[in-house]
Write a protein that holds these residues in place. Structure first.
Motif, PDB file in Angstrom:
ATOM      1  N   HIS A 272       0.859  -1.185   0.000  1.00 27.11           N
ATOM      2  CA  HIS A 272       0.000   0.000   0.000  1.00 27.11           C
ATOM      3  C   HIS A 272       0.895   1.234   0.000  1.00 27.11           C
ATOM      4  CE1 HIS A 272      -3.896  -2.014   0.721  1.00 27.11           C
ATOM      5  NE2 HIS A 272      -3.163  -2.907   1.368  1.00 27.11           N
ATOM      6  N   LEU A 273       0.997   1.895  -1.147  1.00 26.91           N
ATOM      7  CA  LEU A 273       1.853   3.074  -1.271  1.00 26.91           C
ATOM      8  C   LEU A 273       1.058   4.313  -0.850  1.00 26.91           C
ATOM      9  CD1 LEU A 273       3.475   2.286  -4.739  1.00 26.91           C
ATOM     10  CD2 LEU A 273       4.228   1.568  -2.464  1.00 26.91           C
ATOM     11  N   LYS A 274       1.675   5.147  -0.034  1.00 24.97           N
ATOM     12  CA  LYS A 274       1.009   6.371   0.424  1.00 24.97           C
ATOM     13  C   LYS A 274       2.030   7.498   0.474  1.00 24.97           C
ATOM     14  CE  LYS A 274       1.661   5.297   5.340  1.00 24.97           C
ATOM     15  NZ  LYS A 274       0.982   5.104   6.634  1.00 24.97           N
ATOM     16  N   GLY A 275       1.549   8.688   0.764  1.00 25.16           N
ATOM     17  CA  GLY A 275       2.430   9.850   0.809  1.00 25.16           C
ATOM     18  C   GLY A 275       2.568  10.517  -0.544  1.00 25.16           C
ATOM     19  N   GLN A 276       3.710  11.146  -0.802  1.00 25.43           N
ATOM     20  CA  GLN A 276       3.959  11.884  -2.037  1.00 25.43           C
ATOM     21  C   GLN A 276       5.235  11.385  -2.696  1.00 25.43           C
ATOM     22  OE1 GLN A 276       4.183  16.003  -0.924  1.00 25.43           O
ATOM     23  NE2 GLN A 276       1.983  16.185  -0.541  1.00 25.43           N
ATOM     24  N   ILE A 277       5.237  11.451  -4.016  1.00 21.99           N
ATOM     25  CA  ILE A 277       6.431  11.075  -4.764  1.00 21.99           C
ATOM     26  C   ILE A 277       6.430  11.823  -6.092  1.00 21.99           C
ATOM     27  CG2 ILE A 277       5.361   9.069  -5.863  1.00 21.99           C
ATOM     28  CD1 ILE A 277       8.099   7.647  -5.651  1.00 21.99           C
ATOM     29  N   GLU A 278       7.595  12.242  -6.540  1.00 25.44           N
ATOM     30  CA  GLU A 278       7.703  12.945  -7.807  1.00 25.44           C
ATOM     31  C   GLU A 278       7.579  11.950  -8.956  1.00 25.44           C
ATOM     32  OE1 GLU A 278      11.316  15.094  -7.895  1.00 25.44           O
ATOM     33  OE2 GLU A 278      10.825  16.367  -6.180  1.00 25.44           O
ATOM     34  N   LEU A 279       6.968  12.409 -10.039  1.00 20.98           N
ATOM     35  CA  LEU A 279       6.760  11.543 -11.192  1.00 20.98           C
ATOM     36  C   LEU A 279       8.093  11.042 -11.756  1.00 20.98           C
ATOM     37  CD1 LEU A 279       4.920  10.286 -13.349  1.00 20.98           C
ATOM     38  CD2 LEU A 279       5.023  12.453 -14.576  1.00 20.98           C
ATOM     39  N   LYS A 280       9.067  11.925 -11.816  1.00 20.55           N
ATOM     40  CA  LYS A 280      10.374  11.532 -12.356  1.00 20.55           C
ATOM     41  C   LYS A 280      10.995  10.423 -11.519  1.00 20.55           C
ATOM     42  CE  LYS A 280      14.910  13.464 -13.516  1.00 20.55           C
ATOM     43  NZ  LYS A 280      15.753  14.694 -13.516  1.00 20.55           N
ATOM     44  N   LYS A 281      10.877  10.529 -10.205  1.00 17.85           N
ATOM     45  CA  LYS A 281      11.430   9.522  -9.308  1.00 17.85           C
ATOM     46  C   LYS A 281      10.683   8.196  -9.455  1.00 17.85           C
ATOM     47  CE  LYS A 281      12.215  10.981  -5.184  1.00 17.85           C
ATOM     48  NZ  LYS A 281      11.977  11.394  -3.776  1.00 17.85           N
ATOM     49  N   LEU A 282       9.366   8.267  -9.607  1.00 20.75           N
ATOM     50  CA  LEU A 282       8.569   7.051  -9.729  1.00 20.75           C
ATOM     51  C   LEU A 282       8.934   6.272 -10.984  1.00 20.75           C
ATOM     52  CD1 LEU A 282       6.240   5.366  -8.545  1.00 20.75           C
ATOM     53  CD2 LEU A 282       4.669   6.742  -9.894  1.00 20.75           C
ATOM     54  N   ARG A 283       9.267   7.002 -12.053  1.00 20.84           N
ATOM     55  CA  ARG A 283       9.627   6.338 -13.297  1.00 20.84           C
ATOM     56  C   ARG A 283      10.976   5.620 -13.218  1.00 20.84           C
ATOM     57  NH1 ARG A 283       7.560  11.113 -17.480  1.00 20.84           N
ATOM     58  NH2 ARG A 283       5.367  10.443 -17.518  1.00 20.84           N
ATOM     59  N   GLU A 284      11.754   5.946 -12.204  1.00 21.83           N
ATOM     60  CA  GLU A 284      13.032   5.264 -12.011  1.00 21.83           C
ATOM     61  C   GLU A 284      12.862   3.914 -11.319  1.00 21.83           C
ATOM     62  OE1 GLU A 284      15.508   7.897  -9.829  1.00 21.83           O
ATOM     63  OE2 GLU A 284      15.477   9.492 -11.355  1.00 21.83           O
ATOM     64  N   ILE A 285      11.652   3.631 -10.844  1.00 26.09           N
ATOM     65  CA  ILE A 285      11.404   2.399 -10.085  1.00 26.09           C
ATOM     66  C   ILE A 285      10.534   1.484 -10.935  1.00 26.09           C
ATOM     67  CG2 ILE A 285      10.505   1.438  -7.936  1.00 26.09           C
ATOM     68  CD1 ILE A 285      10.780   4.328  -6.792  1.00 26.09           C
ATOM     69  N   PRO A 286      11.069   0.429 -11.496  1.00 22.04           N
ATOM     70  CA  PRO A 286      10.286  -0.463 -12.375  1.00 22.04           C
ATOM     71  C   PRO A 286       9.380  -1.396 -11.564  1.00 22.04           C
ATOM     72  CG  PRO A 286      12.530  -1.282 -12.173  1.00 22.04           C
ATOM     73  CD  PRO A 286      12.472  -0.008 -11.372  1.00 22.04           C
ATOM     74  N   LEU A 287       8.225  -0.887 -11.146  1.00 23.81           N
ATOM     75  CA  LEU A 287       7.326  -1.680 -10.299  1.00 23.81           C
ATOM     76  C   LEU A 287       6.887  -2.962 -11.000  1.00 23.81           C
ATOM     77  CD1 LEU A 287       5.081   1.141  -8.793  1.00 23.81           C
ATOM     78  CD2 LEU A 287       7.071   0.045  -7.767  1.00 23.81           C
TER      79      LEU A 287
END
Length: 703
Positions: A292-307
């Protein structure tokens, strides 16, 4: 002493596709493994019969291999002369897949309400059962039970086998208790005489002891969802001592389910990845992890994480991600249209009176008086004894219309004309021409809102189209009111269902996204579902650039203003091409779209052009009685005390539409009563109308 096995909700086929099932599908195999384990007492011949209370399979259409694997242990049990009784559940939609394969000697499927009687060691057993009741089970239960033909008989073991929710059943982590509802069966509705009620549908095993009977839910044999992450799974072995049932629960191994919360706020991509690898690496084999992901994250940073890669990191576990509480931050936003002032929600005039020098003539609603009415155009009001206006209408020949109403009253016609029995008197307003009568009629209806003029007075049901330009990647939608929010509105329209159908066509033709999500706040984590279905170009995932999308919105705006009909020409050419290659069904769909959009285009063009009319209106009440009124932005200024230089906004109010369209028709038909100012500020007429004649006024006609 009799013993029987009670199990339920096996959900065979869960996580197994209909075709091309994976060889290493541990999740689907877990359901089959527990199903076989639950039947082991029956396979060893240690029970007298078996009850399965629904959802043997996870869905109606199931893999043939799963049906075969379900049938094998049942055949072995039946070969020991141990009868098996199965009811269809809600997942099977009242139907057991492969029912012909499963049915046979000692295998009984309750595909319809019925009662089965049999004997074991000289003890008679009666089982009444029926498939899952889909709707209003609380009301239908007694009726369906009666259809089984069950009647209480002393000395027998009476069992009810079903797949329903009974009052008092509990579900979920917080033990929510069913008390009432259309699909909840009340305990008091269970007739006296049942020694044991074997039910399914509730996945939490439990026994409800009541004064009438014992209701037992065996629960599911495997954990199906995270609502069951802490629940034990298994089956019941029920022993009968005298006429009392004593269920004993036996546990089965379950799939571990772990819910993990992770706050992404102020976390680097490296920390995020490290956390995922630790949890996934230490996970128990054959378990399910939900992050369960919560909080805030930048789009650029999220794209660095291959979920998506972490979902496949291990073959012996399942990984899921939930982002309901996750906010994705973007550094750039795109503004498509600058904010601009829009109209305010002015209320209509309280009274709109046309000055009539001759006034109205009131007559009793009787044949003798109506026979004296002139054979001329005009308007009439039908009133009751309290002088309330019931109905307003116009006619080319007033006398004939009123006599027709009178005949229907005397004949006591039923249906719509029942209200004529209330009519006691009539007001008549003769006019010299029918067009003047039409304007007077509209304004009388607006003033009095007669109860039987439904089609015209219900302008409050009209709707508008809006292009939402206050968000990135604007959308088009249907709304009931115009707001001063900077968006662009069009209309109003009478038929909401037709406009909603046209909106779907507009989205498809102009490439406008159908979702209503505000893309200023978040973007999607993964691919767009609508894009995969071919219903959207997915601007939220970069499928369309902001500049290209802006052009689409501009083309749509020009179309709705009635300026640009090039899209209609393009669709017409597409229809012709489809017809040439004999794709007649697709051509018919395109033709339907062309017809709908052409009607919409012409309607909006007419409304927009009417909104730009300036001039004067002359009504001929009688031979020597002329009334003159000013026209501003397509509105007739009936009240001469009103500001004569007032400007009216676009789009018009709902209550203004009928009058404006009537005025526009008068202009297009070159009616002499309407004159348009030649020097009026009408900047867009050249696109839809042309000017002719110069005798003091400019008359307009279609191109």
């Amino acid at each position: 002493m009799l013993k029987f096995l009670h199990l339920s909700d096996s959900h065979l086929g869960e996580s197994i596709p209909l075709y091309h099932a994976s060889i290493n599908n541990w999740r689907g195999e877990g359901f089959i493994k527990n199903y076989n384990a639950a039947l082991r007492y029956a396979l060893r011949g240690e029970v007298d019969f078996v009850l399965h209370s629904g959802d043997l399979f996870d869905r109606r259409h199931i893999n043939l291999d799963i049906i075969t694997r379900a049938m094998v242990p049942l055949r072995k049990i039946a070969a020991r002369n141990i009868p098996i009784f199965i009811v269809p559940g809600n997942h099977e939609k009242d139907y057991i897949p492969g029912g012909l394969l499963l049915a046979g000697k000692n295998v009984y499927i309750f595909n319809k309400p019925k009662t089965i009687e049999f004997s074991i060691r000289n003890q008679k057993i009666v089982i009444a059962g029926f498939p899952y009741i889909k709707q209003e089970a609380g009301q239908q239960f007694t009726k369906i039970l009666k259809q089984t033909g069950w009647k209480y008989k002393e000395g027998c073991l009476n069992i009810l086998l079903c797949h329903q929710i009974f009052e008092g059943a509990k579900v979920g982590v917080k033990n929510f208790t069913f008390r009432n509802g259309e699909n909840v069966i009340k305990i008091e509705d269970i007739p006296f005489g049942f020694d044991y009620v074997a039910s399914g549908h509730i996945h939490k095993h439990q026994v409800l002891k009541t004064k009438k009977t014992t209701i037992c839910y065996a629960g599911s044999t495997q954990r199906v969802s995270f609502q069951e992450m802490d629940e034990e799974k298994g089956y019941y072995i029920v022993s009968l001592k005298g006429e009392t049932a004593h269920p004993k629960f036996y546990k089965l191994p379950v799939t571990p389910m772990v819910a993990i919360s992770f706050d992404t706020t102020n976390k680097s991509a490296k920390e995020f990845i490290s956390f995922l690898e630790e949890k996934i690496g230490n996970a128990e084999p054959h378990s399910i992890l939900r992050f369960h992901l919560k909080g805030q994250i930048e789009l650029k940073k999220l794209r660095e994480i291959p979920l998506y890669l972490y979902k496949r990191k291990r073959d012996d576990i399942r990984v899921e991600f939930r982002r309901e509480n996750l906010v994705i931050l973007k550094k750039r936003t795109y503004s498509f249209h600058p904010p601009h002032l829009h109209q305010t929600n002015d209320k209509p005039e309280d009274t709109i009176n046309i000055p009539l020098n001759s006034g109205k003539t009131m007559l009793p609603f009787r044949k003798k008086e109506i026979s004296k009415v002139p054979l001329s155009p005009g308007v009439y009001e039908l009133l009751n004894k309290n002088n309330r206006v019931l109905y307003v209408d116009r006619s080319k020949i007033l006398k004939n219309r009123l006599l027709a109403h009178l005949r229907k009253k005397e004949n006591k016609n039923e249906g719509f004309y029942f209200w004529l029995q209330q009519v006691d008197k009539v007001n008549i307003i003769p006019t010299a021409e029918e067009l003047s009568a039409m304007f007077i009629e509209i304004n009388l209806i607006r003033n009095f809102l007669p109860p039987y003029n439904k089609q015209i007075k219900e302008f409050q049901n009209y709707v508008y189209l809006v292009i939402r330009k206050d968000i990135n990647f604007p959308t088009i939608d249907v709304v009931s009111e115009v707001k001063n929010d900077g968006n662009t509105y069009f209309g109003p329209f009478r038929k909401e269902h037709k406009i909603r159908e046209n909106v779907k066509i507009l989205r498809e033709v102009f490439g406008i996204r159908p979702c209503r999500r505000n893309l200023n706040d978040n973007l999607r984590l993964f691919s767009c579902v609508l894009e995969e279905m071919g219903k959207c170009d997915a601007p939220c995932t970069g499928g369309v650039s902001p500049s290209e999308y802006r052009k689409r919105i501009d083309r749509l705006t020009d179309f709705l203003y009635g300026y640009d009909r090039s899209v209609l020409d393009r669709l017409t050419e597409e229809k012709k091409k489809l017809a040439r290659i004999q794709e007649f069904e697709q051509a018919a769909v395109v033709q339907k779209n062309v017809t709908n959009l052409t009607l919409l285009f012409n309607t909006l063009k007419k409304i927009r052009t009417a909104n730009e009319l300036k001039g004067s209106l002359t009504l001929k009440i009688s031979e020597n009685n002329y009334q003159h009124f000013k026209i501003i932005n397509g509105r007739i200024i009936w009240n001469r005390a009103q500001n004569q230089n007032k400007k009216f906004p676009f789009p018009p109010k709902k209550w203004e539409l009928d009058e404006m369209l009537l005025l526009m028709n008068a202009v297009l038909n070159n009616e002499q009563c309407v004159s348009i100012d030649k020097d009026g500020d009408i900047p867009y007429f050249q696109k839809g109308l042309t000017e002719i004649g110069y005798k003091g006024a400019t008359v307009l006609k279609k191109l």
